[in-house]
Design an enzyme around this catalytic site. Structure first.
Site, mmCIF file in Angstrom:
data_model
loop_
_atom_site.group_PDB
_atom_site.id
_atom_site.type_symbol
_atom_site.label_atom_id
_atom_site.label_comp_id
_atom_site.label_asym_id
_atom_site.label_seq_id
_atom_site.Cartn_x
_atom_site.Cartn_y
_atom_site.Cartn_z
ATOM 1 N N THR A 1 0.858 -1.191 0.000
ATOM 2 C CA THR A 1 0.000 0.000 0.000
ATOM 3 C C THR A 1 0.895 1.242 0.000
ATOM 4 O O THR A 1 2.006 1.220 0.544
ATOM 5 C CB THR A 1 -0.945 0.033 1.224
ATOM 6 O OG1 THR A 1 -0.174 0.169 2.418
ATOM 7 C CG2 THR A 1 -1.817 -1.210 1.293
ATOM 8 N N GLY A 2 0.416 2.306 -0.624
ATOM 9 C CA GLY A 2 1.258 3.499 -0.738
ATOM 10 C C GLY A 2 2.487 3.203 -1.582
ATOM 11 O O GLY A 2 3.580 3.692 -1.296
ATOM 12 N N GLY A 3 2.291 2.419 -2.644
ATOM 13 C CA GLY A 3 3.429 1.984 -3.460
ATOM 14 C C GLY A 3 3.793 2.949 -4.572
ATOM 15 O O GLY A 3 4.642 2.643 -5.410
ATOM 16 N N SER B 1 5.101 5.995 -4.174
ATOM 17 C CA SER B 1 6.064 7.031 -3.776
ATOM 18 C C SER B 1 6.994 6.505 -2.685
ATOM 19 O O SER B 1 6.691 5.504 -2.026
ATOM 20 C CB SER B 1 5.244 8.228 -3.233
ATOM 21 O OG SER B 1 6.072 9.213 -2.689
ATOM 22 N N GLY B 2 8.118 7.177 -2.526
ATOM 23 C CA GLY B 2 9.001 6.968 -1.372
ATOM 24 C C GLY B 2 9.354 5.530 -1.052
ATOM 25 O O GLY B 2 9.781 4.761 -1.927
ATOM 26 N N ILE B 3 9.157 5.175 0.200
ATOM 27 C CA ILE B 3 9.547 3.846 0.700
ATOM 28 C C ILE B 3 8.731 2.744 0.008
ATOM 29 O O ILE B 3 9.263 1.682 -0.342
ATOM 30 C CB ILE B 3 9.351 3.797 2.244
ATOM 31 C CG1 ILE B 3 10.379 4.713 2.932
ATOM 32 C CG2 ILE B 3 9.451 2.377 2.766
ATOM 33 C CD1 ILE B 3 10.120 4.970 4.416
ATOM 34 N N GLY B 4 7.448 2.999 -0.198
ATOM 35 C CA GLY B 4 6.588 1.990 -0.831
ATOM 36 C C GLY B 4 7.026 1.703 -2.249
ATOM 37 O O GLY B 4 7.110 0.544 -2.671
ATOM 38 N N SER C 1 7.647 3.625 12.709
ATOM 39 C CA SER C 1 8.609 4.736 12.685
ATOM 40 C C SER C 1 9.365 4.792 14.002
ATOM 41 O O SER C 1 8.845 4.383 15.053
ATOM 42 C CB SER C 1 7.870 6.065 12.491
ATOM 43 O OG SER C 1 8.743 7.158 12.680
ATOM 44 N N TYR D 1 1.073 11.875 15.071
ATOM 45 C CA TYR D 1 1.909 10.964 14.280
ATOM 46 C C TYR D 1 2.627 9.953 15.185
ATOM 47 O O TYR D 1 2.627 8.750 14.924
ATOM 48 C CB TYR D 1 2.927 11.770 13.464
ATOM 49 C CG TYR D 1 3.778 10.923 12.545
ATOM 50 C CD1 TYR D 1 3.264 10.420 11.355
ATOM 51 C CD2 TYR D 1 5.098 10.610 12.874
ATOM 52 C CE1 TYR D 1 4.045 9.640 10.504
ATOM 53 C CE2 TYR D 1 5.889 9.837 12.039
ATOM 54 C CZ TYR D 1 5.361 9.350 10.850
ATOM 55 O OH TYR D 1 6.133 8.570 10.021
#
Ligand SMILES: NC(=O)c1ccc[n+]([C@@H]2O[C@H](COP(=O)([O-])OP(=O)(O)OC[C@H]3O[C@@H](n4cnc5c(N)ncnc54)[C@H](OP(=O)(O)O)[C@@H]3O)[C@@H](O)[C@H]2O)c1
Length: 248
Positions: A11-13, A15-18, A137, A150
């Site tokens: 999920t969230g693939g 951008s960034g880490i994903g 995190s 957060y």
């Protein structure tokens, strides 16, 4: 290292880490399904990943969307899911006096609710063995001024991984979390934090630089693969030494 032809959902693939994780999985011979809310961004990411990637526009905080995501993933690749990476997340500054209940709830809904929805919806679609990785995190263990929502959300993610691990261990499903420190991704744009500020933060990182997304992806690959087969309910710190080394 990763099961050849394994099917992974990230999920969230887009951008960034994903995205770095999806890229690494594909380079290891896996098939990957990525999700996100912005259709254009997602389509561009899928194009870069090539034919072993499939993209589904889905809000990870919506149980209905998550059900549709797994149906689409399994339907497209015609196999069960071996790996789930619950990575989608947001970061917002939430100074207590200035933050509305809606703003607080939004962070918790995406960072905790979405993780729960992602894992819950995956269960009927999982192969055995399966590996689930929740992206938490360093903030889970460190109070941070103006980031209470957060930080609390990420502490909840670490906790969810442990309880999920306890519940699924007898079903041959491993669940671990990963805790990056500072990784150089577009998440900081949404916070109005510039590259220059990011570099300034590097002074407090023992390794003196933020992580590259592919360095976090390498650790996610480890948790996804058989190399970590004796690990479940663990939280893996990938933070350039921030959680383990005293600044003094
Ligand atoms: N970068 C860091 O320093 C750092 C450190 C510790 C932990 N993390 C965690 O790592 C994860 C990835 O962060 P990142 O730094 O790679 O951020 P990023 O570059 O902003 O990527 C976030 C991804 O999540 C997606 N997303 C956000 N909300 C979503 C939702 N409701 N449903 C589906 N997709 C959603 C975004 O796509 P759309 O906007 O199109 O939906 C995007 O693909 C997050 O959980 C973050 O908290 C990051």
């Amino acid at each position: 290292m990763l099961l050849k032809r394994a099917l992974a959902v990230v999920t969230g693939g887009s951008s960034g880490i994903g995205f770095a994780t999806a890229e690494r999985f594909v380079s290891e011979g896996a098939r990957v399904v990525i999700s996100g809310r912005n259709a254009d961004k997602l389509a561009q990411a899928a194009k870069k990943l090539g034919e072993n990637a499939w993209a589904v526009v889905a809000d990870a905080a919506s149980p209905k969307d998550m059900q549709r995501l797994y149906e689409s993933a399994v339907g497209h690749f015609q196999c069960d899911v071996n790996v789930v990476v619950a990575n989608a997340g947001i970061s917002r500054q939430t100074p207590v006096r200035e933050t509305s209940w809606e703003q607080f709830s939004d962070v918790l809904n995406v960072n905790v609710g979405a993780v729960y929805a992602t894992v819950r919806a995956s269960l009927p679609f999982l192969a055995r063995p399966a590996s689930i990785i929740l992206v938490a995190s360093l903030a889970a263990n460190q109070g941070t001024k103006h980031f209470s929502a957060y930080c609390a959300s990420k502490a909840a993610v670490v906790s969810l991984a442990k309880s999920f691990a306890a519940e699924f261990v007898e079903h041959d499903i491993r669940v671990n979390s990963i805790s990056p420190g500072v990784a150089d991704t577009p998440i900081f744009d949404t916070l109005g934090i510039s590259n220059a500020q990011l570099l300034q933060w590097s002074n407090v990182i023992p390794m003196k630089r933020p992580a590259r997304p592919d360095e976090i992806a390498a650790a996610i690959l480890f948790l996804a693969s058989d190399a970590s087969r004796y690990m479940t309910g663990a939280d893996l710190a990938v933070d350039g030494g921030m959680s383990g080394i005293s600044p003094f």
